[in-house]
Motif scaffolding. Structure first.
Motif, PDB file in Angstrom:
ATOM      1  N   VAL A 110       0.572   0.994  -1.856  1.00 32.76           N
ATOM      2  CA  VAL A 110       1.977   1.319  -2.089  1.00 32.76           C
ATOM      3  C   VAL A 110       2.814   1.120  -0.825  1.00 32.76           C
ATOM      4  CG1 VAL A 110       1.503   2.955  -3.944  1.00 32.76           C
ATOM      5  CG2 VAL A 110       1.606   3.775  -1.584  1.00 32.76           C
ATOM      6  N   ASN A 111       4.085   0.808  -1.065  1.00 30.66           N
ATOM      7  CA  ASN A 111       5.105   0.848  -0.023  1.00 30.66           C
ATOM      8  C   ASN A 111       5.786   2.207  -0.118  1.00 30.66           C
ATOM      9  OD1 ASN A 111       4.653  -1.968   0.463  1.00 30.66           O
ATOM     10  ND2 ASN A 111       5.972  -2.424  -1.290  1.00 30.66           N
ATOM     11  N   THR A 112       6.093   2.790   1.017  1.00 32.34           N
ATOM     12  CA  THR A 112       6.773   4.086   1.029  1.00 32.34           C
ATOM     13  C   THR A 112       8.157   3.912   1.644  1.00 32.34           C
ATOM     14  OG1 THR A 112       4.667   5.233   1.298  1.00 32.34           O
ATOM     15  CG2 THR A 112       6.654   6.494   1.781  1.00 32.34           C
ATOM     16  N   GLU A 150      11.821  10.369  -1.092  1.00 33.99           N
ATOM     17  CA  GLU A 150      10.753   9.466  -0.669  1.00 33.99           C
ATOM     18  C   GLU A 150      10.191   8.789  -1.904  1.00 33.99           C
ATOM     19  OE1 GLU A 150       7.542  10.147   2.576  1.00 33.99           O
ATOM     20  OE2 GLU A 150       6.562  10.578   0.653  1.00 33.99           O
ATOM     21  N   THR A 152       7.558   5.898  -3.490  1.00 33.24           N
ATOM     22  CA  THR A 152       6.414   5.016  -3.321  1.00 33.24           C
ATOM     23  C   THR A 152       6.393   4.023  -4.472  1.00 33.24           C
ATOM     24  OG1 THR A 152       5.035   6.711  -4.390  1.00 33.24           O
ATOM     25  CG2 THR A 152       4.954   6.581  -2.001  1.00 33.24           C
TER      26      THR A 152
END
Length: 560
Positions: A110-112, A150, A152
């Motif tokens: 995943v990208n956060t 935030e 993801t």
């Protein structure tokens, strides 16, 4: 850097991934997994040194944790190693992916990203609905104290990991910018290799002026981030079957799959291989940046259980069509283009005459006086680091603009080669003027289509005119065979006295300013001609930055 220092950097990396203090046994085990055969006793020895430097601290009997100073060291230190680490990090993430698409269970990469208002989430939904992402499955955590979110999102590396689990080796090649025309992907217009860079390629391109995701949604044409990888041709049919299965469960973003050895999207594919283009997982966040929203993106930083992710939209209706079979011109990389200019450098150090390579950037004429004042101030404040030569030239088509030509550091390579000394431009970098000066980012000239210094300027990474103790300027790293050292040093010292920005001349295999020359070579660090241009941009004066543009007679240039 010594082997001992290398081990300490690896220890810091291990501690940086932990959420709680850990002991020497676990650290030794992790080091062994990374290929370092270091026992607990040796780990404790290295940890004491790290404690003394303030990079780690002991937490009772629980073990150690990394400090903020340690994180800073990790970010800035060992950049010559970091350029290899980026590619290794993605390979590590592929290995850690254990997602089973049949049972829809397991971990995905995943990208956060952090966004700063709820409206941003609503804007992104249209991007996900248009299939300009890897997957609509995301996780959102709201911080009620700060009002931030935030998020993801699934990274395209997940697909590479799934391929690997199915016995298909996927070789991640480039991250770049893909041109879309009338909803048809046509070709990559910019690329950075995943090898030999300290910046994740897509993060280098995640600036509002480089992408135009919103235009693709609203007008059908624009620029989006995308990745390119290769797989063996024998695995093509199986890969297609896997991608079809993934599409059914909500993981997609595939732009096109080539046939064996068939060029795709302006990129060559070797015989026996197949090329695959996939939409960059950060595309929805690039759309936010284009609208002026503040975002903070971390690419492929962690893995997450797929079951913790939920679709942000109920339906996905892909808007892109398949690329037509017509062959696109191959995208030219920076270094081959540059060599043709390097060979034409004819500057004579004794006569101080002849052609050099220039950068030509354009500015509104009404801003010229202010720009020149900034350039003079920067040079007077940093004469050691700033090249004072420039030339004002007419814009080819706009009478309201004027060009500012500065000397490109590749002129130094050309001069040395013209004198029988091989000089290879290796990296363009961001040099922090700490004590001692250190490169904090490097991008290989051989693996990019865009000048590295132009990338750093576009991302506002320089701080040439700031009042901070450690300024960040643009510099390059070159390699010269050791056998020609004496004559090369002689010529470089003459250039330095003339006013060319030659910062440091290293010794064989020496690490200088965080960059390392190969065996039998020595390194040279030179300043970029774009430093004065970056200073203008830092002062919020609009300027069209160009790099490695044309040949120009040195004797026709003016001096600040």
């Amino acid at each position: 850097m010594s082997e001992s220092e290398h081990r300490m950097i690896e220890i810091l990396r291990i501690l940086n991934t932990q959420e709680k203090p850990i002991g020497s046994k676990l650290i030794a085990d992790e080091l062994k997994n990374k290929g370092f055969n270091l026992g607990e006793r040796a780990v404790r020895y290295h940890m004491r040194i790290l404690d003394e430097k303030g990079y780690t601290k002991k937490i009772g009997y629980s073990g150690r944790e990394i400090t903020d100073l340690g994180r800073e060291k990790l970010e800035k230190g060992l950049i010559y190693d970091q350029v290899d680490f980026i590619h290794s990090k993605f390979e590590e993430m592929m290995y850690l992916t254990d997602f089973n698409y049949m049972s829809q269970s397991g971990n995905v990469v995943v990208n956060t990203s952090t966004v700063y208002n709820e409206e941003s989430i609503n804007i992104m939904k249209e991007i996900f609905e248009s299939d300009l992402s890897v997957s609509p499955y995301i996780n959102i955590n709201e911080d009620k104290n700060t009002g931030t979110y935030e998020m993801t999102t699934i990274c395209g590396t997940t697909i590479d990991g799934i391929f690997l689990n199915e016995g298909i080796p996927s070789q991640l090649q480039y991250g770049g910018l893909l041109k879309i025309e009338n909803l048809e992907p046509t070709k990559f217009v910019e690329l950075i290799s995943y090898k030999k860079t300290s910046l994740t390629p897509l993060s280098a391109f995640s600036t509002p002026k480089l992408t135009s995701v919103i235009d693709v949604i609203t007008k059908g044409s624009g620029i989006i981030p995308a990745n390119f990888r290769l797989i063996p041709a024998v695995g093509r049919q199986k890969a297609i079957e896997i991608l079809n299965e993934l599409r059914e469960i909500g993981i997609g973003g595939v732009i096109n799959i080539s046939k064996e050895g068939e060029d795709i999207l302006g990129l060559p594919v070797p015989h026996g291989m197949v090329g695959i283009g996939i939409v960059g997982g950060i595309t929805p966040f690039c759309a936010l940046a284009e609208l002026g929203e503040e975002i903070d993106i971390k690419i492929a930083e962690e893995i997450m259980d797929f079951k913790t992710l939920k679709p942000i939209v109920s339906d996905v209706n892909p808007i892109l069509t398949l690329p037509k079979a017509n062959k696109q011109p191959k995208i030219p990389f920076l270094l081959p283009k540059s060599w043709n200019l390097i060979q034409q450098v004819s500057f004579d150090v004794e006569k101080r005459k002849g052609n050099i390579i220039s950068n030509v950037s354009y500015i509104e004429k009404r801003n010229l006086d202010m720009a020149m004042e900034i350039m003079e101030d920067v040079y007077n404040s940093n004469p050691k680091y700033i090249n004072p030569y420039y030339k004002l030239i007419d814009h080819p088509s706009d009478e309201n603009k004027i060009g500012i030509a500065t000397i490109c550091s590749l002129s130094i390579d050309g001069l040395l080669i013209n004198n029988g000394i091989m000089c290879n431009p290796i990296y363009g970098g961001l040099l922090e003027l700490s004590e001692p000066p250190l490169f904090i980012d490097l991008i290989s000239y051989s693996g990019t289509t865009l000048d590295p210094h132009k990338i750093f300027i576009s991302k506002n990474m320089t701080s040439i005119t700031s009042n901070t103790l450690s300024k960040k300027i643009l510099a390059s790293f070159k390699e010269i065979p050791y056998v020609s050292r004496d004559y090369a040093v002689h010529l470089l010292n003459i250039l330095k006295n003339i006013g060319f920005s030659v910062y440091k001349i290293g010794k064989p295999r020496e690490v200088i300013c965080n960059a390392k020359a190969e065996n039998y070579n020595f390194g040279v660090i030179a300043g970029s001609g774009l430093n004065t241009i970056a200073a203008i941009k830092e002062n919020n004066i609009p300027i069209e930055v160009k790099a490695i543009e044309k040949l120009m007679p040195f004797e026709k240039m003016d001096r600040l």
